[in-house]
Design an enzyme around this catalytic site. Structure first.
Site, short mmCIF file in Angstrom:
data_model
loop_
_atom_site.label_atom_id
_atom_site.label_comp_id
_atom_site.label_asym_id
_atom_site.label_seq_id
_atom_site.Cartn_x
_atom_site.Cartn_y
_atom_site.Cartn_z
N ASP A 1 -0.74 45.61 34.20
CA ASP A 1 -2.07 45.58 33.61
C ASP A 1 -3.02 45.05 34.69
O ASP A 1 -2.58 44.50 35.70
CB ASP A 1 -2.06 44.66 32.38
CG ASP A 1 -3.43 44.46 31.78
OD1 ASP A 1 -4.14 45.46 31.61
OD2 ASP A 1 -3.79 43.31 31.50
N ASP B 1 -6.75 43.45 34.00
CA ASP B 1 -7.58 42.31 33.62
C ASP B 1 -6.73 41.12 33.19
O ASP B 1 -5.87 41.23 32.31
CB ASP B 1 -8.52 42.70 32.48
CG ASP B 1 -9.49 43.78 32.91
OD1 ASP B 1 -10.17 43.59 33.93
OD2 ASP B 1 -9.56 44.82 32.22
N ASP C 1 -1.00 40.46 30.23
CA ASP C 1 -1.38 39.16 29.66
C ASP C 1 -1.50 39.19 28.15
O ASP C 1 -1.68 38.14 27.52
CB ASP C 1 -2.73 38.72 30.24
CG ASP C 1 -3.89 39.55 29.70
OD1 ASP C 1 -4.78 38.98 29.03
OD2 ASP C 1 -3.90 40.77 29.93
#
Length: 546
Positions: free
Chosen positions: A64, A66, A346
């Protein structure tokens, strides 16, 4: 100890001592080579394993972007998201005077009760341990009265909203502050009649508008230095993995222009002159639309120009840049499937549980707060030890009180007490001693209660630790992490302290009765069941008394 004519200690002593010797040699070699030993990796920058994971068996690693490859300054990023959200609420006619972004009001892993206008922290079973109404913490008694018979059930999406990631912080802060406004009766009546659930929808709409309008991301792209926290070690982490033969894939929900700007800012200044950030990845996928990306198939488009123009395509090629698509397309393009792929992100739901549940990919969670929590736990060890000692003292006093209470009960029926010392004590003396013990319990409670309340305040004064709900229990977030994440750590660059061939072994899972078995083994110095003799057979049962 001898079993069936075998000197067990002698049989095991040689191999055990040999293993110890080799372990010491290995440790000495690690020190000479200045390589961190596994024990040194037990630090805020460690990688923690919940399910055994061998990186040698991983052929591809997906990332991922961000808050995973690109980490933001939370106060700056979420602060601006909050500002835009409140501006949109003001334009709708909502009063926002006197409100400001308070990042300490919320931590990841809390749950919004949209029906009650509350923010709650639950343990691993869903029991609510702490709660806040609006911006005011509720007392233990109030929590018990409101939620004594209820459990948090994240499947009830109409009521419970789980704060999975840093992106949830601005929304939760804005909502809890607006609950205060609703309770104060200062929301204009011309806006309609709102309950707490309706208010949550309005705040969510205002925040989504801040993202959709593009002003927030435009501001970040124009001044990334203010929002992005660089991590030079990240580049070498990815290079190690790539050069070890791992296929690297970037899968992000962010659009092409934002992704390019953030990745260029985060990586290109650390790369050699002839490399760009895209050279790190075999495949780049933007606008992935996770979690649906892992659940179903969507059309895939190749991004063919710097302006972001796209054309339809049906299979990703090495070095390509794509929009949309699906995880199955990634597997097909790389010819790598299932547990050969590790995905790192996250978001406990979007990045961790979905690839695990639908595709059987391995999963890793990035949780930056672990560094602060780990440090806080180390600093609070002395206080927690004192608290445990007080609790143990209370248990002794309570047990004695209960024994005297039972003796009094038996005495009334003409039966002897359970403990000899209380057998010949009359009713008056038993009652007097019980009253003294009650006084001692009250004194201990007076010390224990505030210490329990303050436990975890070094991490967050209102909510305590991220991973704990009480002194010994795990939080609801920690339960989700253990259920879905094979490993978890604070940042991707922590992999640099290991190797791309690392074997992560999960720790022994303690059971409630393990302390008893440990006590028995200490007494006998050797277990009595299930051990194998040197011929491979099971050792016969011995006379053991614990």
């Amino acid at each position: 100890m001898a079993l069936r004519g075998i000197d067990v200690h002698a049989a095991f002593e040689g191999p055990v001592e040999e293993a110890r010797t080799e372990a010491r040699k290995a440790e000495d070699l690690l020190k000479k080579l200045d390589i961190p030993s596994p024990s040194l990796r037990n630090s805020p920058r460690g990688i923690f394993c919940t399910r055994t994971l061998n990186l040698r068996s991983i052929s591809a690693i997906g990332y991922d972007m961000d808050y995973t490859l690109v980490h933001y300054n939370v106060k700056a990023w979420e602060g601006r998201a909050y500002d835009y959200c409140m501006e949109n609420l003001k334009n709708m006619g909502f009063p926002i005077d006197g409100l400001a972004f308070d990042p300490d009001l919320v931590i990841r892993g809390l749950v919004i009760d949209k029906e009650g206008g509350n923010l709650v922290k639950a343990d691993r079973f869903g029991y609510i341990k702490r709660a806040m109404h609006g911006t005011k913490m509720l007392s233990t008694r109030a929590v018990s009265e409101i939620y004594g018979r209820e459990l948090v059930d994240l499947r009830q999406k109409s009521r419970w909203e789980f704060l999975n990631t840093f992106f949830s912080v601005s929304e939760a802060v804005a909502y809890m502050q607006m609950v205060d406004k609703l309770d104060g009766g200062i929301i204009p009546s011309n806006l309609g009649s709102f309950d707490y659930k309706g208010l949550y929808k309005v705040v969510g709409k205002a925040l989504i508008a801040a993202h959709v309008e593009g002003r927030l991301k435009s501001e970040i792209m124009s001044n990334p230095e203010q929002f992005v926290e660089p991590d030079p070690e990240l580049l070498f982490t990815l290079l190690d993995q790539k050069e070890a033969g791992k296929k690297l894939v970037l899968i992000t929900n962010s659009d092409y222009h934002y992704t390019h700007k953030m990745m260029h800012h985060s990586f290109n200044r650390f790369l050699p002159n002839d490399m760009g950030w895209r050279d790190l990845f075999d495949i780049v996928i933007v606008s992935a639309n996770k979690p649906e990306f892992f659940q179903m198939s969507h059309p895939m488009y190749e991004v063919v120009t710097e302006e972001g123009l796209m054309r339809p395509c049906f299979k990703a090629q090495t070095g390509g840049l794509y929009s949309g698509g699906s995880a199955q397309m990634v597997e097909s393009s790389l010819n790598i499937h299932g547990d050969e792929i590790l995905y790192i992100g996250d978001h406990i739901y979007t990045d961790v549980s979905q690839p695990k549940v639908h595709l059987r990919w391995r999963a890793a969670l990035i949780c930056r707060e672990l560094e602060e929590e780990y440090t806080a736990l180390i600093r609070s060890r002395g206080r927690r030890q004192s608290l445990v000692e007080l609790i143990n003292q209370k248990e002794v006093v309570v047990d004695l009180f209960n024994q005297l209470r039972l003796a009094l009960q038996r005495q009334s029926k003409g039966r002897p007490a359970q403990i000899v010392a209380a057998t010949n004590v009359n009713k008056e003396n038993l009652t007097e001693r019980m009253q003294k013990l009650l006084l001692v319990m009250q004194i201990l409670d007076g010390k224990i209660a505030p210490m329990l309340e303050a436990d975890g305040e070094l991490f967050n004064k209102k909510w305590g630790y991220l991973s704990r709900a009480g002194l010994w229990d795990k939080s609801h977030l920690m339960r989700q992490i253990e259920k879905y994440a094979d490993i978890y750590t604070s940042r991707v660059s922590n992999f640099l302290y290991y190797t791309p061939f690392m074997y992560f072994g999960s720790q022994e899972q303690n059971l409630a009765h393990d302390s008893y078995t440990h006590y028995c083994s200490q007494i006998d110095n050797f277990p009595s069941y299930g051990q194998l003799d040197q011929h491979g057979g099971e050792i016969q049962e011995t006379n053991v008394s614990c």
